[in-house]
Design an enzyme around this catalytic site. Structure first.
Site, PDB file in Angstrom:
ATOM      1  N   LEU A 179     -32.163  68.727 -99.329  1.00 56.21           N
ATOM      2  CA  LEU A 179     -31.640  69.911-100.007  1.00 56.21           C
ATOM      3  C   LEU A 179     -32.557  71.110 -99.819  1.00 56.21           C
ATOM      4  O   LEU A 179     -32.163  72.241-100.109  1.00 56.21           O
ATOM      5  CB  LEU A 179     -31.451  69.611-101.492  1.00 56.21           C
ATOM      6  CG  LEU A 179     -30.484  68.456-101.804  1.00 56.21           C
ATOM      7  CD1 LEU A 179     -30.512  68.128-103.286  1.00 56.21           C
ATOM      8  CD2 LEU A 179     -29.076  68.789-101.342  1.00 56.21           C
ATOM      9  N   ARG A 180     -33.798  70.855 -99.400  1.00 56.11           N
ATOM     10  CA  ARG A 180     -34.790  71.883 -99.068  1.00 56.11           C
ATOM     11  C   ARG A 180     -35.342  72.623-100.275  1.00 56.11           C
ATOM     12  O   ARG A 180     -36.251  73.442-100.120  1.00 56.11           O
ATOM     13  CB  ARG A 180     -34.228  72.899 -98.074  1.00 56.11           C
ATOM     14  CG  ARG A 180     -33.771  72.310 -96.749  1.00 56.11           C
ATOM     15  CD  ARG A 180     -34.861  71.526 -96.062  1.00 56.11           C
ATOM     16  NE  ARG A 180     -34.560  71.273 -94.655  1.00 56.11           N
ATOM     17  CZ  ARG A 180     -35.232  70.422 -93.900  1.00 56.11           C
ATOM     18  NH1 ARG A 180     -36.236  69.732 -94.432  1.00 56.11           N
ATOM     19  NH2 ARG A 180     -34.924  70.254 -92.624  1.00 56.11           N
TER      20      ARG A 180
ATOM     21  N   HIS B 163     -39.583  54.131 -93.716  1.00 54.20           N
ATOM     22  CA  HIS B 163     -39.212  54.785 -92.462  1.00 54.20           C
ATOM     23  C   HIS B 163     -40.184  54.235 -91.417  1.00 54.20           C
ATOM     24  O   HIS B 163     -41.222  54.847 -91.155  1.00 54.20           O
ATOM     25  CB  HIS B 163     -39.350  56.307 -92.566  1.00 54.20           C
ATOM     26  CG  HIS B 163     -38.368  56.950 -93.490  1.00 54.20           C
ATOM     27  ND1 HIS B 163     -37.284  57.682 -93.038  1.00 54.20           N
ATOM     28  CD2 HIS B 163     -38.285  56.958 -94.837  1.00 54.20           C
ATOM     29  CE1 HIS B 163     -36.596  58.124 -94.072  1.00 54.20           C
ATOM     30  NE2 HIS B 163     -37.185  57.703 -95.178  1.00 54.20           N
TER      31      HIS B 163
ATOM     32  N   ASP C  55     -28.163  62.066 -92.568  1.00 49.94           N
ATOM     33  CA  ASP C  55     -29.542  62.506 -92.308  1.00 49.94           C
ATOM     34  C   ASP C  55     -29.554  64.021 -92.165  1.00 49.94           C
ATOM     35  O   ASP C  55     -30.110  64.591 -91.221  1.00 49.94           O
ATOM     36  CB  ASP C  55     -30.125  61.831 -91.070  1.00 49.94           C
ATOM     37  CG  ASP C  55     -31.647  61.941 -91.008  1.00 49.94           C
ATOM     38  OD1 ASP C  55     -32.247  62.279 -92.036  1.00 49.94           O
ATOM     39  OD2 ASP C  55     -32.218  61.719 -89.927  1.00 49.94           O
TER      40      ASP C  55
ATOM     41  N   HIS D 219     -31.809  73.692 -91.032  1.00 55.23           N
ATOM     42  CA  HIS D 219     -32.891  74.566 -90.573  1.00 55.23           C
ATOM     43  C   HIS D 219     -32.368  75.980 -90.374  1.00 55.23           C
ATOM     44  O   HIS D 219     -31.185  76.188 -90.068  1.00 55.23           O
ATOM     45  CB  HIS D 219     -33.449  74.090 -89.231  1.00 55.23           C
ATOM     46  CG  HIS D 219     -34.294  72.864 -89.311  1.00 55.23           C
ATOM     47  ND1 HIS D 219     -35.470  72.795 -90.022  1.00 55.23           N
ATOM     48  CD2 HIS D 219     -34.126  71.634 -88.748  1.00 55.23           C
ATOM     49  CE1 HIS D 219     -35.999  71.583 -89.892  1.00 55.23           C
ATOM     50  NE2 HIS D 219     -35.202  70.862 -89.132  1.00 55.23           N
TER      51      HIS D 219
END
Length: 425
Positions: free
Chosen positions: A64-65, A180, A306, A310
């Site tokens: 969500l940044r 991960h 995923d 940006h």
């Protein structure tokens, strides 16, 4: 509030249900399917004629940044993108700024999500303070603050000893740990799958052993500690084989895969387009096909977007210098359905991996239309042909290779707890 969703084709793999039946909603939950319950009157009617009524999608990987990187996205913008794509429940990673390593940050994300009024948002807490891989976070406090799991993301642990202690602590409190798998000593400096295409284009490669070496270590520690584990974004054939063996041996492990890793292989590097720069990288065609086989066999339980939005400048550079990630949450279902065109998966399996499968991985009450469930559902037109116009996108992200592509199948409306959150204008 009461709803009667009528004349739609209700498809719910969690109930093995695929039929034209009515759905009844009262007090935020599904109260009946087929016949109206006694006393069910004065309901708002939603005509779903010609539409599919599907469980709301559950996405285990949506960045969500916010807080910290609002030039890339926000909880409001990416939540809006999610519901326009039929995602009613999403899980967000801990790598915000500040890191989700305190209850205050976890609460901030959830408060902003409630304020935005879009998808249900569940944060993952940091496994270690600052994701620095040294000091353990207060995992119990993070869980009490609403985090559904803990993870160090793609950040390296200082040592296997620290990781082992973290897993022992998590196991003691029955917490889910998300891995991960990546050995940084093997992947450092790489930007593409180590193979023919990276060699042809002079790109530093990331071998599949960067994933499998770490995965073997992680599986051994999971076996030793007994922790509940979820492996995120698997990318190569050997990982599927290793996880299948672990599940057969009785380990409590689940896994997901990014949609782009089952759609694309590293031959797209011929385009030298930074929008295909993702981590883990797009692997070889054999890896892609094995990931699909892993889905069919139930080794991989979930497909996620995923989603990593940006700003435009993040992708305007030589391939290796671009920031990794794609922004595809608002086309998750129609993009996933392109797998059906090639006969790779049947729709029931695909929908399971987008709904009840991911929900089960994280123990979420979502992904099903069973009586008693929250009324999170979407109306989907499986015949609609449309273009995803760049200027009409909901995400703040500029980084998808699918802008202007034509899709068949479109989310027409999204309901959460019986409330219509999104409708195609």
């Amino acid at each position: 509030m009461k709803l009667r969703v009528q004349n739609g084709r209700l498809i719910d793999p969690s109930q093995n249900l695929d039929a034209v039946v009515d759905l009844f909603v009262e007090d935020q939950k599904i109260v009946a399917i087929g016949e109206a319950p006694a006393g069910f009157e004065d309901a708002e009617v939603v005509d779903a004629t010609g539409k599919w009524v599907l469980p709301g999608l559950v996405d285990l990987a949506v960045s969500l940044r916010e807080p910290g990187q609002t030039q890339k996205g926000s909880i409001a913008s990416e939540g809006r993108a999610a519901v326009s794509g039929g995602v009613t429940t999403l899980v967000c990673p801990p790598d915000t700024k500040p890191i989700v390593d305190t209850p205050a940050v976890a609460a901030l994300i959830q408060d902003k999500a409630d304020e935005a009024g879009m998808a249900n948002v569940f944060p993952i807490g940091a496994l270690t303070q600052g994701l620095e891989g040294e000091q353990l976070s207060n995992m119990v406090a993070l869980t009490e603050a609403g985090c559904v799991a803990v993870s160090n993301g793609r950040h390296e642990m200082k040592s296997a000893k620290v990781l082992s202690r973290a897993l022992e602590y998590a196991a003691t409190h029955d917490l889910l740990v998300v891995f991960h798998p990546e050995d940084k000593s093997l992947s450092d400096g790489g930007c593409a799958h180590e193979g023919l295409y990276s060699t042809m284009h002079g790109l530093a490669g990331i071998p599949d052993t960067a994933e499998t070496v770490a995965l073997m270590r992680d599986l051994l520690l999971v076996e030793k500690t007994g922790v509940r584990a979820h492996f995120a974004r698997l990318s190569c054939a050997k990982s599927v084989e290793m996880l299948a063996d672990a599940k057969a041996a009785g380990l409590d492990v689940t896994a997901d895969v990014a949609l782009h890793n089952v759609l694309l292989s590293d031959d797209v590097l011929n385009q030298f387009d930074g929008r295909f720069h993702v981590l883990p990288p797009l692997r070889g065609e054999g890896d892609r096909l094995t990931l699909i086989e892993g889905i069919k066999q139930g080794v991989i339980s979930a497909i996620c977007s995923d989603h990593q939005p940006h700003e435009k400048m993040a992708k305007i550079a030589p391939f290796a210098a671009t920031e990794p990630g794609m922004a595809n949450v608002e086309i998750l279902l129609p993009l996933a359905m392109t797998l059906l065109d090639e006969g790779d998966l049947d729709f029931s399996t695909l929908l399971t991996c987008l709904t009840s499968g991911p929900a089960a991985c994280f123990g979420l009450e979502a992904g099903s239309l069973a009586v008693g469930s929250f009324a999170d559902f979407i109306l989907f037109d499986s015949t609609s042909r449309w273009h995803w116009a760049y200027e009409n996108r909901k995400t703040k992200g500029h980084n998808s290779p699918y802008f202007e592509d034509e899709f068949i199948g479109q989310v027409m409306a999204t309901y959460i707890s019986g409330q219509r959150i999104y409708q195609l204008s």
